[in-house]
Scaffold this active site. Structure first.
Site, PDB file in Angstrom:
ATOM      1  N   ASP A 430     -19.267 -39.555 -77.770  1.00 58.11           N
ATOM      2  CA  ASP A 430     -20.325 -40.457 -77.323  1.00 58.11           C
ATOM      3  C   ASP A 430     -20.949 -39.895 -76.048  1.00 58.11           C
ATOM      4  O   ASP A 430     -20.239 -39.451 -75.140  1.00 58.11           O
ATOM      5  CB  ASP A 430     -19.750 -41.846 -77.058  1.00 58.11           C
ATOM      6  CG  ASP A 430     -20.839 -42.849 -76.734  1.00 58.11           C
ATOM      7  OD1 ASP A 430     -21.481 -43.344 -77.690  1.00 58.11           O
ATOM      8  OD2 ASP A 430     -21.035 -43.125 -75.540  1.00 58.11           O
ATOM      9  N   ASN A 438     -33.835 -42.322 -71.304  1.00 58.01           N
ATOM     10  CA  ASN A 438     -35.041 -42.842 -71.952  1.00 58.01           C
ATOM     11  C   ASN A 438     -35.800 -43.804 -71.031  1.00 58.01           C
ATOM     12  O   ASN A 438     -37.037 -43.793 -70.981  1.00 58.01           O
ATOM     13  CB  ASN A 438     -34.679 -43.556 -73.256  1.00 58.01           C
ATOM     14  CG  ASN A 438     -34.290 -42.572 -74.353  1.00 58.01           C
ATOM     15  OD1 ASN A 438     -34.723 -41.426 -74.350  1.00 58.01           O
ATOM     16  ND2 ASN A 438     -33.443 -43.014 -75.274  1.00 58.01           N
ATOM     17  N   ASP A 447     -34.801 -36.959 -75.991  1.00 61.39           N
ATOM     18  CA  ASP A 447     -34.654 -36.074 -77.159  1.00 61.39           C
ATOM     19  C   ASP A 447     -34.123 -34.706 -76.757  1.00 61.39           C
ATOM     20  O   ASP A 447     -33.289 -34.118 -77.454  1.00 61.39           O
ATOM     21  CB  ASP A 447     -36.006 -35.913 -77.867  1.00 61.39           C
ATOM     22  CG  ASP A 447     -36.444 -37.190 -78.582  1.00 61.39           C
ATOM     23  OD1 ASP A 447     -35.589 -38.090 -78.748  1.00 61.39           O
ATOM     24  OD2 ASP A 447     -37.618 -37.269 -78.984  1.00 61.39           O
ATOM     25  N   ASP A 473     -26.733 -41.976 -79.671  1.00 63.44           N
ATOM     26  CA  ASP A 473     -26.041 -40.978 -78.846  1.00 63.44           C
ATOM     27  C   ASP A 473     -24.625 -40.738 -79.345  1.00 63.44           C
ATOM     28  O   ASP A 473     -23.768 -40.295 -78.577  1.00 63.44           O
ATOM     29  CB  ASP A 473     -26.025 -41.442 -77.386  1.00 63.44           C
ATOM     30  CG  ASP A 473     -25.383 -42.828 -77.226  1.00 63.44           C
ATOM     31  OD1 ASP A 473     -24.975 -43.399 -78.271  1.00 63.44           O
ATOM     32  OD2 ASP A 473     -25.298 -43.316 -76.098  1.00 63.44           O
TER      33      ASP A 473
END
Length: 555
Positions: A430, A438, A447, A473
């Site tokens: 993770d 973001n 990205d 993610d």
């Protein structure tokens, strides 16, 4: 009416006078036995019978041929005109055979003309000549040559300039069987064959086979064989056309069978295998395989057997303008066909068969050419299917497997490990603190961080280890043939490599990093795939609630 001669004295009559008396009264020249005409020394008509009308009329202006004959007779020499055509009383032409006899007289030489009407005879002769010519033309149209054999069965007569390419003189005295390719020629020429004729293969003068349709009629039936005569027609071209038509129908049946076999198979890979099997059976091959060419021209086998001579045959077919090459390797004959789609070389069909089966035939080449076209389409369909499969199993952003693709790959990998009695580890990774990327720096930065994460996983794990992005993610990887200690060491290495991700959140007090959950699979474990993934998910859950940037192992 005949002319009446003048009074004669008691002296001996001259020839002219004697001739004139034959026309008098009921003399013989008065009878209608043909045209009779007596000319005096001055050329005038002294006497004539009833049939001399055309001659009398001709005397007024005699044609050159008649004038010459008259001059000859006038000179004392008999003359003859074998066929003089004059105008009859009804205006239609009449032919006469004339004899001109000189008749000396007291005042000079007269001429007695005796004629015979040959009009009917000439008409009959002309009709006979015309009939013979028509019969000859019919025979020439019906046959290439006529023939006759004697009682010994040898040619006694052969018509035409050439028969089977031989001058007739080369056939006379020889038996038909001397020129035959197979038995049966003698029976074809003795009249014992079918009424409609017998087809027989003969050897021509140029040694090429010729098929003759021979029609024969014995010279004597019944009784001992005295010979036969008949017609012979060269039907080689017709037999060739029949053979070509039969071959075309055979090829059509093969192509229909091939297409039906392919239509029953939906999957392109299975259809390629079916097409290869069909080709091997149809042409009697022993080995075969199908290749496809990659973007750089590299050949990849899609099925079949490989022989050491394949590279040479492949190179020859690629260099051949038609894309077809033949080869020989030991006791086998090889054949290669390029498969083209829209002008591009997409693959190749290779077949090998035992030389004992003979050379490759035109039917073989036709069928394999049709098959190569179908294979080109199937190869493109397979490429499209693989492209779709890749898109459906690959994460578009990172190029890693997506959830569906990874689960399918994981099932196969775990199955192989269990068959080999190997263990392994399932790693859930993770990406910590990703949401802030973001929110603060935009999705493009997020990205880029995800792509960098994928690169870290690829660089740190082995090439054979499947890696996937489950979504957002969350990432996952399967490592086979490792134990607990090795799995932990790999997790630590990944977390160390993840420090490079801090550059995606500059100035942040919550840097990017990895939290890793590890589910171990021992060789003796009987857990299902779902159970294995559930344990990895449990490990990740523990990390999320126990602090980020660490790892947890669940046995």
């Amino acid at each position: 009416m005949p002319n009446t001669p003048t009074h004669m004295t008691d002296r001996d009559p001259t020839a002219l006078e004697a001739a004139a008396r034959l026309f008098a009264g009921d003399g013989p020249f008065t009878q209608d036995r043909g045209p009779m005409l007596l000319l005096g020394p001055d050329g005038g008509v002294l006497a004539a019978n009833s049939g001399a009308g055309p001659l009398r009329a001709a005397m007024a202006a005699p044609a050159d041929e008649l004038a010459k004959a008259l001059a000859t007779a006038k000179g004392g020499t008999p003359a003859r005109l074998a066929a003089l055509e004059l105008a009859g009383a009804d205006g239609k032409p009449v032919s006469f055979d004339l004899t001109l006899l000189p008749c000396p007289g007291a005042g000079g030489t007269g001429i007695l003309i005796a004629g015979r009407d040959i009009s009917l005879e000439r008409a009959l002769r002309g009709a006979l000549i015309d009939s013979r010519q028509r019969f000859k033309e019919l025979i020439d149209a019906a046959a290439d040559f006529t023939w006759e054999v004697d009682g010994e069965g040898a040619f006694a007569f052969v018509s035409g300039p050439l028969a089977m390419g031989y001058p007739p003189a080369d056939l006379i005295g020889r038996a038909p069987q001397d020129f035959a390719i197979a038995e049966g020629a003698q029976q074809a020429f003795d009249g014992s064959g079918p009424h409609g004729g017998t087809e027989i293969w003969m050897r021509g003068a140029d040694r090429r086979p010729i098929c003759l349709l021979v029609q024969a009629q014995p010279l004597s039936v019944p009784g001992p064989f005295r010979g036969a005569r008949g017609l012979a027609r060269d039907i080689t071209a017709q037999k060739t056309r029949e053979t070509e038509l039969a071959d075309a129908r055979h090829r059509e049946r093969l192509v229909v069978h091939l297409l039906r076999s392919l239509r029953r198979t939906i999957d392109p890979a299975e259809a390629i295998a079916t097409a290869l099997d069909t080709a091997i059976q149809a042409v009697g091959a022993d080995l075969g395989r199908v290749l496809r060419f990659g973007p750089e021209g590299a050949a990849e086998a899609l099925g079949g057997d490989i022989t050491p001579a394949d590279p040479t045959l492949i190179q020859a077919a690629q260099q051949a303008p038609e894309g077809v090459a033949l080869s020989q390797d030991g006791g086998r004959l090889g054949l290669a066909f390029l498969c083209r789609h829209d002008g591009r070389r997409v693959g190749m069909l290779i077949l090998w068969r035992d030389m004992a089966r003979g050379d490759w035939l035109a039917d073989d080449l036709f069928l394999l050419g049709e098959l190569a076209e179908q294979l080109a389409v199937l190869i493109e369909q397979l490429k499209g299917q693989e492209r779709l499969r890749h898109l459906s199993t690959t994460d578009a952003l990172t190029g890693l497997l997506n959830r569906r693709g990874f689960e399918t790959t994981l099932a196969r990998a775990v199955g192989r490990s269990r068959q080999a009695h190997h263990g392994g580890a399932l790693l859930y990774v993770d990406l910590d603190n990703f949401k802030q990327i973001n929110d603060r720096f935009g999705h493009a930065q997020g990205d880029a961080a995800l792509i960098a994460t994928a690169d870290i996983l690829r660089n740190q794990l082995r090439a054979r280890d499947p890696i996937g992005r489950l979504g957002g993610d969350e990432f996952v990887a399967w490592l086979d043939e490792i134990d607990r200690a090795e799995a932990i060491a790999k997790a630590v290495a990944l977390q160390e490599a993840a420090k490079s991700l801090e550059s995606f959140a500059p100035g942040s007090d919550r840097p990017l990093g990895f939290s890793i959950g590890i589910a171990m699979l021992r060789p003796t474990d009987a857990d299902s795939l779902d159970a294995l993934m559930a344990r990895a998910d449990e490990a990740m859950y523990r990390i999320k609630h126990g602090g980020k940037g660490s790892y947890v192992v669940v046995e």
